[in-house]
Design a protein around this motif. Structure first.
Motif, mmCIF file in Angstrom:
data_model
loop_
_atom_site.group_PDB
_atom_site.id
_atom_site.type_symbol
_atom_site.label_atom_id
_atom_site.label_comp_id
_atom_site.label_asym_id
_atom_site.label_seq_id
_atom_site.Cartn_x
_atom_site.Cartn_y
_atom_site.Cartn_z
ATOM 1 N N UNK A 176 32.664 46.947 48.559
ATOM 2 C CA UNK A 176 31.702 45.248 49.222
ATOM 3 C C UNK A 176 31.124 44.975 48.699
ATOM 4 N N UNK A 177 29.487 45.508 48.216
ATOM 5 C CA UNK A 177 29.676 44.682 46.460
ATOM 6 C C UNK A 177 29.532 43.890 45.531
ATOM 7 N N UNK A 178 30.777 44.317 45.233
ATOM 8 C CA UNK A 178 31.889 43.927 44.907
ATOM 9 C C UNK A 178 32.119 42.274 45.214
ATOM 10 N N UNK A 179 32.818 42.336 46.550
ATOM 11 C CA UNK A 179 33.480 41.302 47.685
ATOM 12 C C UNK A 179 32.212 39.879 47.228
ATOM 13 N N UNK A 180 31.116 41.014 47.719
ATOM 14 C CA UNK A 180 29.816 39.714 47.722
ATOM 15 C C UNK A 180 29.518 38.890 46.039
ATOM 16 N N UNK A 181 29.200 39.863 44.878
ATOM 17 C CA UNK A 181 29.363 39.456 44.308
ATOM 18 C C UNK A 181 29.880 38.226 43.622
ATOM 19 N N UNK A 185 25.012 49.584 48.664
ATOM 20 C CA UNK A 185 24.758 48.917 48.359
ATOM 21 C C UNK A 185 24.353 47.652 47.823
ATOM 22 N N UNK A 186 22.853 47.415 48.249
ATOM 23 C CA UNK A 186 22.164 47.007 47.957
ATOM 24 C C UNK A 186 21.606 47.103 45.946
ATOM 25 N N UNK A 187 21.785 48.406 46.088
ATOM 26 C CA UNK A 187 20.863 49.227 44.447
ATOM 27 C C UNK A 187 22.364 48.926 43.529
ATOM 28 N N UNK A 188 23.283 48.429 44.413
ATOM 29 C CA UNK A 188 24.496 48.415 43.436
ATOM 30 C C UNK A 188 24.584 47.251 42.751
ATOM 31 N N UNK A 228 28.030 45.281 39.850
ATOM 32 C CA UNK A 228 28.394 44.753 40.448
ATOM 33 C C UNK A 228 28.766 42.971 39.232
ATOM 34 N N UNK A 229 27.812 42.972 39.383
ATOM 35 C CA UNK A 229 27.330 41.335 38.716
ATOM 36 C C UNK A 229 28.235 41.977 36.631
ATOM 37 N N UNK A 230 27.672 43.001 36.596
ATOM 38 C CA UNK A 230 27.793 43.623 35.009
ATOM 39 C C UNK A 230 29.907 43.245 35.192
ATOM 40 N N UNK A 231 30.637 43.374 36.102
ATOM 41 C CA UNK A 231 32.294 42.729 35.963
ATOM 42 C C UNK A 231 31.370 41.522 35.616
#
Length: 458
Positions: free
Chosen positions: A47-52, A196-199, A203-206
């Motif tokens: 979910x974090x990666x989808x948002x980012x 999810x928020x802390x991750x 996800x930005x690192x992707x």
């Protein structure tokens, strides 16, 4: 533009720029992101990666308008300077500089860690130092040589990620990926939201540093045509690879064994095909190309940002000097490298906010990136309003909704980063404020020329 203003050579085509766009980021597919599993679990991090990922797609499709309209080596610095004047330019310029100067030490140490697998007696810091020496020299040798090498290693890195997904695919089980997928729990709960928020940083690192193509815009052939192609194909390539690598790695076995590791792909492949497999040895060796591509490309990015800030009067002018033979900003390359090497060798005895230095500087790099994203989107809105006559070969689709989405998501990401990293946020804010104050008050800021294709206005 003054006649004696330093000029960078125009020698990059669309394929070179695609290689830079993907190469700048692709190390993020090899390491770093798995820490997000430790925070949020596989499903929470998905979910974090989808948002980012949505934020980056919206950002790149909007940011490309600025890059193609203002093809300047300063990238975000140039856009903010034109939109908001010296203070805005300084904020965007130094935020971008922090992002690009502080990412390479972490990548260099990852290169050392990969080399430590076959060469157990090799000190990772010594290997990191060697990487700086080799790739600073390659960047000084000429932008065409550097960009061609970047394209070569990027193609190898993409090929290796495709091979990884193909080799582990027979071992993929959806049940593996789903097990404990909500921060270690099998069912969603309120506790999973915090994970999810802390991750978010992982996800930005992707995708971190894809915007670095903007710093190569001044060296591009036909930038108003080639840059949009490079950016759009680049973000599509990276999005497909990010989700593919994450999902296949998480479904090969117990993903908990891969969380918080610097080498999740070799470990996932080891579980799928065994330690003696030739595929695993190939991944370890070719995996270096992903790290090298990002490391090499980010050196190119930070050097152009230092060069542009110095040429604009925000840093000492000596850093804008070009090599008399190669026409590259050699002193800017060396200056950024010196900071990175100092960070590598300070890691053993310097801690920030209770973390090792390299972990902290990755977080600082993300702070710089998010600041730059916010300022850049604000500059896009302001320039649309104040300079409607500006030539815009590419215009952001779905304006104003898409840039507003990028601006809103970046602002939320920055706010959550501050909440979870308050001490580092304060340090980052103080450093940026001091740099801006020194640059604007004591420096000699210049305006960007109307053609925005080179140095400051005369």
């Amino acid at each position: 533009m003054s006649e004696d203003s330093p000029h960078l050579a125009k020698s990059l085509n669309a394929f070179h720029l695609w290689g830079i766009a993907v190469g700048l980021v692709i190390s993020g597919e090899y390491f770093g992101w798995s820490y997000g599993w430790g925070q949020a679990g596989t499903l929470g991090f998905l979910i974090t990666t989808l948002v980012v990922g949505t934020m980056y797609v919206a950002f790149i499709f909007s940011f490309t308008e600025l890059t193609s309209a203002i093809p300047h080596a300063g990238g975000p610095f140039a856009y903010a300077l034109r939109a908001f004047g010296p203070w805005g330019g300084a904020l965007a310029g130094f935020a971008t500089l922090i992002e690009f100067v502080f990412a390479p030490p972490a990548i260099a140490l990852a290169i050392g860690a990969y080399l430590n697998v076959p060469f157990s007696g090799l000190d990772p810091r010594l290997a990191a130092l060697g990487a700086y020496g080799v790739f600073m020299a390659l960047n000084i040798a000429g932008v065409s040589i550097a960009a061609t090498f970047e394209l070569f290693v990027t193609l190898l890195a993409v090929f290796e990620l495709v091979v990884f997904m193909g080799v582990v695919a027979p071992s993929f089980r959806l049940a593996h990926f789903l097990a404990g997928g909500w921060a270690g729990q099998d069912h969603f709960s309120l506790a999973a939201i915090g994970g999810i928020v802390a991750a978010i940083p992982f996800a930005i690192w992707f995708f971190l540093a894809i915007e670095g193509v903007a710093m190569a815009a001044e060296e591009a052939k036909e930038p108003r045509r080639t840059i949009p192609r490079a950016y759009i194909t680049g973000i599509v390539t990276l999005t497909v690879l990010a989700f593919g690598v994450m999902i296949f790695a998480g479904g090969t076995g117990d993903w908990r064994a891969l969380a918080n590791l610097n080498d999740p792909l070799p470990q996932a492949m080891k579980g799928a095909v065994g330690q003696s497999s030739g595929w695993l040895h190939m991944l370890v060796w070719l995996g270096l190309f992903g790290l090298v591509a990002s490391f090499h490309g980010i050196i190119m990015g930070y050097s152009r940002q230092i060069f542009a800030l110095a040429r604009g009067g925000f840093l000492p002018g000596v850093l804008a000097r070009l090599h008399p033979r190669f026409r590259t900003p050699h002193l800017a390359i060396l200056a950024g490298g010196a900071i990175g090497i100092a960070a590598i060798y300070s890691d053993r005895f310097v801690h920030l906010a209770g973390q090792p230095l390299t972990a902290s500087i990755v977080t600082l790099s993300v702070f710089g990136a998010l600041t730059m994203y916010i300022v850049s989107m604000a500059a896009l809105f302001r320039l649309r309003r104040t300079q409607p006559e500006m030539i815009r070969p590419y215009r952001a689709p779905l304006y104003p909704a898409l840039p507003a989405l990028a601006l809103g998501l970046a602002s939320i990401a920055l706010a959550t980063m501050v909440y979870y990293n308050l001490a580092l946020a304060l340090l980052y804010g103080v450093v940026v404020a001091v740099l801006c104050l020194l640059a604007v008050v004591l420096g000699k800021p210049a305006a960007i020329d109307e053609d925005a294709g080179g140095g400051p206005a005369a």
